[in-house]
Design a protein around this motif. Structure first.
Motif, PDB file in Angstrom:
ATOM      1  N   SER A   1       0.836  -1.211   0.000  1.00  0.00           N
ATOM      2  CA  SER A   1       0.000   0.000   0.000  1.00  0.00           C
ATOM      3  C   SER A   1       0.872   1.262   0.000  1.00  0.00           C
ATOM      4  CB  SER A   1      -0.903   0.004   1.230  1.00  0.00           C
ATOM      5  OG  SER A   1      -0.101  -0.056   2.391  1.00  0.00           O
ATOM      6  N   ASP A   2       0.327   2.343  -0.609  1.00  0.00           N
ATOM      7  CA  ASP A   2       1.042   3.627  -0.622  1.00  0.00           C
ATOM      8  C   ASP A   2       1.010   4.238   0.779  1.00  0.00           C
ATOM      9  OD1 ASP A   2       1.212   3.158  -3.264  1.00  0.00           O
ATOM     10  OD2 ASP A   2       0.089   4.934  -3.913  1.00  0.00           O
ATOM     11  N   LEU A   3       2.171   4.659   1.263  1.00  0.00           N
ATOM     12  CA  LEU A   3       2.223   5.284   2.584  1.00  0.00           C
ATOM     13  C   LEU A   3       2.311   6.806   2.474  1.00  0.00           C
ATOM     14  CD1 LEU A   3       4.772   2.942   4.429  1.00  0.00           C
ATOM     15  CD2 LEU A   3       2.273   2.939   4.603  1.00  0.00           C
ATOM     16  N   ALA A   4       3.144   7.274   1.554  1.00  0.00           N
ATOM     17  CA  ALA A   4       3.382   8.720   1.467  1.00  0.00           C
ATOM     18  C   ALA A   4       3.985   9.042   0.108  1.00  0.00           C
ATOM     19  CB  ALA A   4       4.350   9.152   2.565  1.00  0.00           C
ATOM     20  N   THR A   5       3.781  10.284  -0.314  1.00  0.00           N
ATOM     21  CA  THR A   5       4.446  10.780  -1.516  1.00  0.00           C
ATOM     22  C   THR A   5       5.484  11.778  -1.022  1.00  0.00           C
ATOM     23  OG1 THR A   5       2.387  10.485  -2.682  1.00  0.00           O
ATOM     24  CG2 THR A   5       4.048  11.807  -3.788  1.00  0.00           C
ATOM     25  N   VAL A   6       6.715  11.350  -1.063  1.00  0.00           N
ATOM     26  CA  VAL A   6       7.772  12.025  -0.296  1.00  0.00           C
ATOM     27  C   VAL A   6       8.563  12.974  -1.206  1.00  0.00           C
ATOM     28  CG1 VAL A   6       9.821  11.610   1.156  1.00  0.00           C
ATOM     29  CG2 VAL A   6       7.930   9.967   1.155  1.00  0.00           C
ATOM     30  N   ALA A   7       8.969  14.108  -0.647  1.00  0.00           N
ATOM     31  CA  ALA A   7       9.775  15.081  -1.392  1.00  0.00           C
ATOM     32  C   ALA A   7      11.090  14.442  -1.836  1.00  0.00           C
ATOM     33  CB  ALA A   7      10.062  16.289  -0.505  1.00  0.00           C
ATOM     34  N   ALA A   8      11.422  14.650  -3.108  1.00  0.00           N
ATOM     35  CA  ALA A   8      12.687  14.105  -3.634  1.00  0.00           C
ATOM     36  C   ALA A   8      13.663  15.261  -3.819  1.00  0.00           C
ATOM     37  CB  ALA A   8      12.440  13.384  -4.953  1.00  0.00           C
ATOM     38  N   GLY A   9      14.548  15.407  -2.876  1.00  0.00           N
ATOM     39  CA  GLY A   9      15.512  16.509  -2.941  1.00  0.00           C
ATOM     40  C   GLY A   9      16.656  16.186  -3.884  1.00  0.00           C
ATOM     41  N   ALA A  10      17.417  17.217  -4.198  1.00  0.00           N
ATOM     42  CA  ALA A  10      18.621  17.044  -5.018  1.00  0.00           C
ATOM     43  C   ALA A  10      19.579  18.182  -4.627  1.00  0.00           C
ATOM     44  CB  ALA A  10      18.261  17.050  -6.490  1.00  0.00           C
ATOM     45  N   GLY A  11      20.361  18.652  -5.587  1.00  0.00           N
ATOM     46  CA  GLY A  11      21.406  19.621  -5.281  1.00  0.00           C
ATOM     47  C   GLY A  11      20.914  20.847  -4.515  1.00  0.00           C
TER      48      GLY A  11
END
Ligand code: NAD
Length: 486
Positions: free
Chosen positions: A39-49
């Motif tokens: 099951s989907d738990l969260a849509t998480v921020a995908a950081g980068a530079g």
């Protein structure tokens, strides 16, 4: 961008970064799923530079004031942080289990308290660091533990809460500020940690969390030119990349990596206890870096011992990790399942004997049967490579020299377990085995005051007790000529 809060196992968790004391969002997101049922738990921020730059800058700004507090000034804040972790045992345990499929009972009764202790222990230990002097006839050497600066902390999914606090605790106690990059397959308890730190009064910028994918956020952090330490726990392959990145600015690294640890059973051992402990290697579906996955049994007791292990393993119930009766939960991710199955399938093609298991368990998509493989040769992949699943190999030995040689016949050197009632023999074998930790007639006991780490491709450096401060500090000697001040 609107802040994202997910509700996981009834607990509200931010799915954003935590930078400079604030929640920060990202347009790019990734979906975090539970291995229990997909099951989907969260849509998480995908950081980068950009997010990594902001977090490192915040940590750099916060560093002088945090360092200047000294161990005495930091200790009350860190004690509150530890107490805050303890206060949220139920929430942290439930979220960790939903996120990585580890056993709920273990998280409730052991793991979360240990995470709290990881913070409070090092806060107290830091109070004892100062004031060491080394005298010589001419000079008095004042040994100073100066905080190194900004520490980058990168952790894996199999025990994110335990392993993140194992780094955050000593790093903050020593006076560093930190940027944490949690694992993308289990990012949520690290997010809760940021809330708990804030409530405890950890100042903005002292603890930052940048969520994201390893090759993006992790790589940006490890190669950042303004960090002073990288502490990494994860796979040996990722460590090679992090080591290369850190080498550009000669940033010191601590590496806690994979293993293929031997589990040695001598004929004189308490065989019942040893068999229970072998079966215990299947716990958390074998996704335990320290697991003794190569069972090496003295020839003369092999048949008798195999029967005991078979009986003990039959009690390792596979199932939902929230059920207290379960001992073996799911593998973390479909990709990881394929990897584990691939190891077993290739071993079969090479002619090994699968004594039990070897297939998907009928509990669900990500559940794998506890597996025992006999007859693997030393040069075979299944004997050499870390599977990180509920898969053990079984081989026999005829002499102490032979078992030491076989135990050392991989590139790893994380841990070893040995069962024998003969103390002199146990010490002789333990001394011959290359490993950061050797457990004799016990398993998985990790004292905070003792050194922990791996040899060979299992790691670089030791943490725990004073060793953690050796890593997170710049150790300086101020040598004062004795007759120069009157
Ligand atoms: P991994 O190496 O794939 O990932 C670990 C962390 O590194 C994650 O946060 C990931 O996002 C990040 N990462 C991935 N690529 C990166 C890159 N190029 N640059 C920077 N960061 C990057 O490991 P995993 O699959 O999460 O964890 C399992 C491994 O961890 C196993 O090998 C296990 O033995 C090991 N482990 C070791 C210990 C120990 O104490 N020795 C403890 C637990 C797990």
């Amino acid at each position: 961008m609107a802040a994202r809060i997910a509700t996981v196992a009834g607990v509200e968790v931010s799915a954003d970064h935590y930078i400079d004391g604030r929640r920060v969002s990202s347009a790019d997101r990734f979906v975090d799923r539970s291995p229990i049922d997909g099951s989907d738990l969260a849509t998480v921020a995908a950081g980068a530079g950009a997010e990594v730059d902001a977090a490192v800058e915040a940590a750099r700004r916060a560093f002088p004031a945090w360092a200047a507090l000294g161990p005495d000034g930091r200790a009350p804040i860190l004690r509150r942080f530890a107490a805050g972790i303890e206060d949220r045992v139920k929430d942290l345990a439930a979220v960790e289990t939903a996120d990585n499929g580890s056993l709920l009972a273990g998280n409730q009764h052991r793991v979360v308290s240990r995470a709290a202790l990881n913070v409070s222990y090092f806060a107290e230990h830091a109070l004892t660091l100062g004031g060491r002097t080394v005298n010589s006839p001419e000079v008095r050497n004042h040994v100073c533990y100066d905080p190194a600066g900004v520490a980058a902390l990168i952790t894996p999914w199999n025990a994110p809460l335990m392993l993140t606090t194992w780094k955050v605790g000593p790093a903050l106690a020593a006076g560093n500020t930190v940027v944490v990059k949690p694992p993308e397959w289990a990012p949520l308890t690290c997010s809760l940690l940021a809330d708990i730190a804030e409530a405890a009064g950890v100042p903005p910028g002292v603890l930052n969390v940048v969520q994201g994918i390893g090759e993006e956020a992790g790589a940006a952090l490890a190669s950042h030119q303004d960090i002073d330490r990288v502490s990494f726990t994860g796979s040996t392959d990722t460590a090679r990349l992090i080591g290369q990145a850190a080498a550009r600015s000669i940033t010191p690294t601590s590496m806690e990596l994979g293993g293929k640890s031997p589990f040695i059973v001598c004929a004189d051992a308490d065989l019942a206890a040893a068999a229970q402990t072998v079966a215990g290697q299947y716990v958390n579906a074998g996704q335990v870096c320290l697991a003794g996955t190569r069972i090496l049994v003295e020839e003369s007791i092999a048949d008798e011992f195999l029967a005991l292990v078979r009986a003990a393993a039959s009690h390792m119930t596979v199932g939902d990790p929230r059920d207290p009766a379960t001992r073996v939960g799911p593998l973390i991710h479909p990709q990881h399942f394929e990897r584990v199955q691939g190891f077993v399938d290739r071993a079969r093609l090479e002619g090994v004997d699968v004594l039990w298991g070897g297939e998907r368990h009928n509990q669900g998509q990500l559940y794998f049967q506890p597996t025992l493989i006999a007859g693997a040769r030393r040069d075979q992949e299944i004997f050499q490579k870390e599977v990180f699943g509920p898969v053990l190999t079984w081989n026999t030995f005829a002499s102490d020299d032979e078992v030491i040689e076989v135990a050392n016949a991989t590139k790893y050197g994380l841990a070893a377990t040995l069962f024998s009632r003969d103390e002199a023999r146990a010490m002789r074998i333990a001394s011959g085995v290359v490993a950061g930790t050797v457990w004799v007639n016990c398993f998985f006991i990790r004292e905070l005051a003792a050194p922990f780490g791996g040899s060979r491709e299992s790691g670089i450096g030791r943490e725990g007790g004073t060793w953690s401060f050796d890593f997170y500090c710049d150790i300086k000697n101020i040598a004062v000529r004795k007759d120069s001040f009157v």
